[in-house]
Design an enzyme around this catalytic site. Structure first.
Site, PDB file in Angstrom:
ATOM      1  N   GLY A 241       0.776  -1.236   0.000  1.00 56.77           N
ATOM      2  CA  GLY A 241       0.000   0.000   0.000  1.00 56.77           C
ATOM      3  C   GLY A 241       0.808   1.286   0.000  1.00 56.77           C
ATOM      4  O   GLY A 241       0.237   2.374   0.035  1.00 56.77           O
ATOM      5  N   GLU A 283       3.981  -6.768   1.532  1.00 56.75           N
ATOM      6  CA  GLU A 283       3.709  -7.220   0.154  1.00 56.75           C
ATOM      7  C   GLU A 283       3.401  -6.022  -0.744  1.00 56.75           C
ATOM      8  O   GLU A 283       2.256  -5.822  -1.155  1.00 56.75           O
ATOM      9  CB  GLU A 283       2.582  -8.252   0.119  1.00 56.75           C
ATOM     10  N   GLY A 285       3.318  -3.747  -4.147  1.00 56.56           N
ATOM     11  CA  GLY A 285       3.233  -3.930  -5.594  1.00 56.56           C
ATOM     12  C   GLY A 285       3.628  -2.625  -6.263  1.00 56.56           C
ATOM     13  O   GLY A 285       4.678  -2.492  -6.888  1.00 56.56           O
ATOM     14  N   ARG A 323      -7.176   4.025 -15.097  1.00 57.69           N
ATOM     15  CA  ARG A 323      -7.054   4.534 -13.724  1.00 57.69           C
ATOM     16  C   ARG A 323      -7.673   5.921 -13.530  1.00 57.69           C
ATOM     17  O   ARG A 323      -8.098   6.252 -12.438  1.00 57.69           O
ATOM     18  CB  ARG A 323      -5.607   4.483 -13.245  1.00 57.69           C
ATOM     19  N   TYR A 327     -10.335   5.848 -10.734  1.00 63.34           N
ATOM     20  CA  TYR A 327      -9.909   6.454  -9.459  1.00 63.34           C
ATOM     21  C   TYR A 327      -9.581   7.928  -9.584  1.00 63.34           C
ATOM     22  O   TYR A 327      -8.967   8.494  -8.687  1.00 63.34           O
ATOM     23  CB  TYR A 327      -8.653   5.756  -8.904  1.00 63.34           C
ATOM     24  N   CYS A 354     -14.822   4.389 -27.605  1.00 60.11           N
ATOM     25  CA  CYS A 354     -16.071   5.095 -27.821  1.00 60.11           C
ATOM     26  C   CYS A 354     -16.758   5.422 -26.522  1.00 60.11           C
ATOM     27  O   CYS A 354     -17.815   4.867 -26.214  1.00 60.11           O
ATOM     28  CB  CYS A 354     -16.971   4.255 -28.704  1.00 60.11           C
ATOM     29  N   TYR A 383      -0.636  -1.500 -12.069  1.00 56.31           N
ATOM     30  CA  TYR A 383      -2.077  -1.539 -12.310  1.00 56.31           C
ATOM     31  C   TYR A 383      -2.466  -0.875 -13.634  1.00 56.31           C
ATOM     32  O   TYR A 383      -3.499  -0.232 -13.733  1.00 56.31           O
ATOM     33  CB  TYR A 383      -2.844  -0.905 -11.137  1.00 56.31           C
TER      34      TYR A 383
HETATM   35  N1  LLP Z   1      -1.637  -6.988  -0.557  1.00 59.21           N
HETATM   36  C1  LLP Z   1      -2.952  -7.053  -0.725  1.00 59.21           C
HETATM   37  C2  LLP Z   1      -3.737  -8.001   0.066  1.00 59.21           C
HETATM   38  C3  LLP Z   1      -3.580  -6.211  -1.654  1.00 59.21           C
HETATM   39  O1  LLP Z   1      -4.887  -6.270  -1.813  1.00 59.21           O
HETATM   40  C4  LLP Z   1      -2.796  -5.313  -2.417  1.00 59.21           C
HETATM   41  C5  LLP Z   1      -3.420  -4.450  -3.400  1.00 59.21           C
HETATM   42  C6  LLP Z   1      -1.411  -5.292  -2.208  1.00 59.21           C
HETATM   43  C7  LLP Z   1      -0.866  -6.133  -1.266  1.00 59.21           C
HETATM   44  C8  LLP Z   1      -0.488  -4.384  -2.972  1.00 59.21           C
HETATM   45  O2  LLP Z   1      -0.756  -3.046  -2.745  1.00 59.21           O
HETATM   46  P1  LLP Z   1       0.213  -1.920  -3.332  1.00 59.21           P
HETATM   47  O3  LLP Z   1       1.518  -2.022  -2.619  1.00 59.21           O
HETATM   48  O4  LLP Z   1       0.365  -2.174  -4.775  1.00 59.21           O
HETATM   49  O5  LLP Z   1      -0.505  -0.657  -3.052  1.00 59.21           O
HETATM   50  N2  LLP Z   1      -6.089  -1.225  -9.059  1.00 59.21           N
HETATM   51  C9  LLP Z   1      -5.810  -0.236  -8.027  1.00 59.21           C
HETATM   52  C10 LLP Z   1      -5.030  -0.810  -6.888  1.00 59.21           C
HETATM   53  C11 LLP Z   1      -5.685  -2.003  -6.250  1.00 59.21           C
HETATM   54  C12 LLP Z   1      -4.866  -2.553  -5.118  1.00 59.21           C
HETATM   55  C13 LLP Z   1      -5.372  -3.884  -4.733  1.00 59.21           C
HETATM   56  N3  LLP Z   1      -4.659  -4.506  -3.692  1.00 59.21           N
HETATM   57  C14 LLP Z   1      -5.085   0.958  -8.640  1.00 59.21           C
HETATM   58  O6  LLP Z   1      -4.883   0.975  -9.849  1.00 59.21           O
HETATM   59  O7  LLP Z   1      -4.732   1.896  -7.934  1.00 59.21           O
END
Ligand code: LLP
Length: 429
Positions: A241, A283, A285, A323, A327, A354, A383
């Site tokens: 996150g 974790e 991303g 996105r 969002y 479209c 994403y």
């Molecule tokens: N762990 C869990 C359980 C999660 O649900 C997520 C993201 C992460 C880790 C990784 O989070 P990060 O470090 O990437 O923030 N599609 C959306 C983001 C959805 C995130 C879903 N879960 C966007 O484009 O902003």
């Protein structure tokens, strides 16, 4: 941002205009060295903090075989949330023991596939899954290792679609109502399940560590209760996150400071409860791949509405970057072939789909654009490719990794033939 002597945007030593010519557009370009450095910095921070740790890459941010391999090479485990992500990781050669299987509704087939493949850890989201895993483990004669996902009731300060830790969430065992404690008792009773710790994830694109710290404190209390119950706990996974900078208005806390605050909170709380310090898992991303990715587009049509708006259209759009539509996300765009020229006007970058909501960047000051220019949208590594769609039957873009002046294709561009590949036409009458 690197600019070369031709006045072109350069990434990883590669001229982006040449990349667009060689591979076509839209094209996702990933700076491989940048990704590796993000990961190495996380390892360094944890080592300096002196705790046992694990970093799991949240593959949902960008899941391809090459990326799974890179993450594995850099000493990360992988967080997958579906059979498809699991399959990608296994195909990439990542050992199943290094995979953590998440998700609020893993199907029975996915659970079977995971257990049969010897996935290292399942992050159990609910009572239905716990019972199903216990059954499957029994049938396979295996003990399934799990973490329990807890919804700690923490509101993260981010877009509500990507906020997950609050009580009113589809994810995890609710802490407030006692579900979490009951889940620990159920895990203790489940003979084919070995529950080694707890997990929470409060949301994504978060700028300030206070939510993670508050969640860590609540999780420590529950963790200590689990230890006292007799669960073989050793892991506290505090999720991902960590926010990144999309525009100069974004000021995320550096991830190292985040981790420092989280680890300090756990140390203090765990000490209070008098149980052993858990291994701290995260974790991330987005913070690993987000700023490493750039999308290259070819500029096409334009529409100037006097005193209203200048629209500039590119050969992709919400199919490769939904996105803004989802969002309200903000991005920076630059003209990759005109980096030395001054911005003249502000443009809204539209896609080719479209619908009016198909906007990629709301406001980009750019030099005088022409058809055939190469537009680069920055920080599209997380994403974006993972959320591509076939809307309007637009083929999926290609992905390249660049490093030291060399580029490698890691995902091929789809063709129109690929788009119809699974269609079955009506038979002639
Ligand atoms: N762990 C869990 C359980 C999660 O649900 C997520 C993201 C992460 C880790 C990784 O989070 P990060 O470090 O990437 O923030 N599609 C959306 C983001 C959805 C995130 C879903 N879960 C966007 O484009 O902003």
């Amino acid at each position: 941002m690197e600019i070369n002597e031709r006045g072109h945007l350069q990434i990883g030593g590669c001229d982006t205009v040449d990349l667009a010519t060689q591979y076509g557009t839209p094209l996702f370009v990933y700076d491989e060295a940048f990704i590796r450095e993000q990961i190495r910095a996380l390892h360094r921070t944890f080592r300096e903090l002196g705790v046992n740790y694990e970093i799991s890459y949240a593959t949902k941010a960008f899941c391809t075989m090459a990326m799974c391999q890179l993450a594995h090479q850099e000493g990360l485990t992988l967080d997958v949330v579906s059979g498809g992500e699991l399959y990608t990781a296994l195909k990439a050669g990542v050992p199943a023991a290094n995979i953590r299987f998440h998700g609020n509704n893993k199907t029975l087939a996915e659970l079977e596939f995971g257990v049969a493949s010897n996935v290292g850890i399942f992050v159990v989201d609910n009572f239905v899954e716990l019972a199903a895993l216990n059954d499957i483990g029994q049938r396979h004669g295996k003990t399934v290792q799990v973490l329990l996902r807890i919804a700690p009731g923490i509101e993260a300060h981010t877009h509500h679609y990507i906020s997950t830790g609050q009580q009113d969430s589809k994810f995890g065992f609710d802490l407030e109502s006692g579900q979490a404690e009951r889940a620990m008792a159920a895990a203790l009773d489940a003979e084919s399940v070995r529950c080694i710790g707890l997990h929470c994830h409060i949301g994504s694109q978060i700028f300030d560590p206070s939510g993670h710290v508050a969640a860590a404190e609540l999780m420590c209390e529950l963790y200590a209760a689990g230890v006292r119950m007799g669960l073989p706990f050793s892991v506290l996974n505090l999720g991902g996150g960590f926010g990144i900078r999309y525009t100069q208005d974004d000021h995320p806390t550096p991830v190292a400071d985040y981790l420092g605050a989280m680890v300090a909170a756990v140390r203090k709380e765990i000490d209070r409860y008098g149980v052993g310090m858990p291994s701290i898992w995260i974790e991330p991303g987005r913070s690993i791949v987000g700023a490493a990715g750039t999308t290259l587009y070819t500029v096409g049509s334009q529409k100037v509405i006097p005193d209203v708006r200048n629209f500039l259209a590119v050969d992709g759009g919400m199919t490769d970057n939904p996105r803004l539509a989802l969002y309200d996300a903000e991005y920076v765009a630059v003209m990759a072939n005109k980096m030395a020229e001054r911005a003249e006007e502000t443009w809204t970058i539209a896609g080719k789909c479209c619908e009016s909501g198909d906007i990629v960047v709301r406001s980009a000051p750019l030099p005088e654009p022409q058809m055939g220019d190469i537009l680069a949208v920055l920080a599209t590594g997380a994403y974006n490719y993972s959320m591509v769609s076939h809307y309007n039957r637009i083929p999926h873009p290609a992905v390249v990794f660049v490093r030291d002046g060399k580029s490698r294709l890691v995902v091929e561009r789809e063709t129109w033939e690929d788009v119809v590949r699974l269609d079955r036409p009506l038979e002639a009458e």
